[in-house]
Design an enzyme around this catalytic site. Sequence first.
Site, PDB file in Angstrom:
ATOM      1  N   LEU A  30       0.852  -1.184   0.000  1.00  0.00           N
ATOM      2  CA  LEU A  30       0.000   0.000   0.000  1.00  0.00           C
ATOM      3  C   LEU A  30       0.891   1.238   0.000  1.00  0.00           C
ATOM      4  O   LEU A  30       1.618   1.479   0.956  1.00  0.00           O
ATOM      5  CB  LEU A  30      -0.885  -0.018   1.256  1.00  0.00           C
ATOM      6  N   HIS A  31       0.828   2.006  -1.068  1.00  0.00           N
ATOM      7  CA  HIS A  31       1.562   3.278  -1.111  1.00  0.00           C
ATOM      8  C   HIS A  31       0.646   4.273  -1.804  1.00  0.00           C
ATOM      9  O   HIS A  31      -0.408   3.906  -2.316  1.00  0.00           O
ATOM     10  CB  HIS A  31       2.903   3.111  -1.823  1.00  0.00           C
ATOM     11  N   GLY A  32       1.045   5.528  -1.839  1.00  0.00           N
ATOM     12  CA  GLY A  32       0.174   6.602  -2.307  1.00  0.00           C
ATOM     13  C   GLY A  32      -0.535   6.351  -3.616  1.00  0.00           C
ATOM     14  O   GLY A  32      -1.747   6.494  -3.713  1.00  0.00           O
TER      15      GLY A  32
END
Length: 159
Positions: free
Chosen positions: A16-18
């Site tokens: 999960l990243h931007g």
Amino acid sequence: MGTPNIKVVRIDNRMLHGQVAVTWSHHAGANLILVANDDISEDIVRQQLMDMAAPASMTTRYFSIQKTIDVIHKASPEQKIIMIVETPQDVLRLAKGGVPFTKVNVGNMHFSGGKNQIHKIVSVDDSDISAFRELVAMGIECTIQRVPEEEPIDVMALL
């Protein structure tokens, strides 16, 4: 037990990243990000970092692969789920465990020793290829797509 409302299953070794949190969740109309990963399900610090990357409107869950298999059918239809998984092997475990989905969005699979780069963001080894082949044999479409605006590319065409 109903059928869970899984909007996207994405392989991304950054988890999960931007970009995933914002771009894909808006595109899919999702409200829940489920990170299915054995290590992260036990790593509170990484979970807290990932929570910071998630939009405030999104709920996040961090489950092991087995727990995901065990509880996914209890999800309510209002939960519009993006599932983020680290490897094609984990996706295959989910599929064999009865998690219902027909498409896999392949995001980043970083290059490392023993892997061949088949696309600018995807590198695979024999184990990855075998997992993709098995998924496709089960009727699951596997396409590489960094962001929703890009044309999806069939993984099998690159192998």
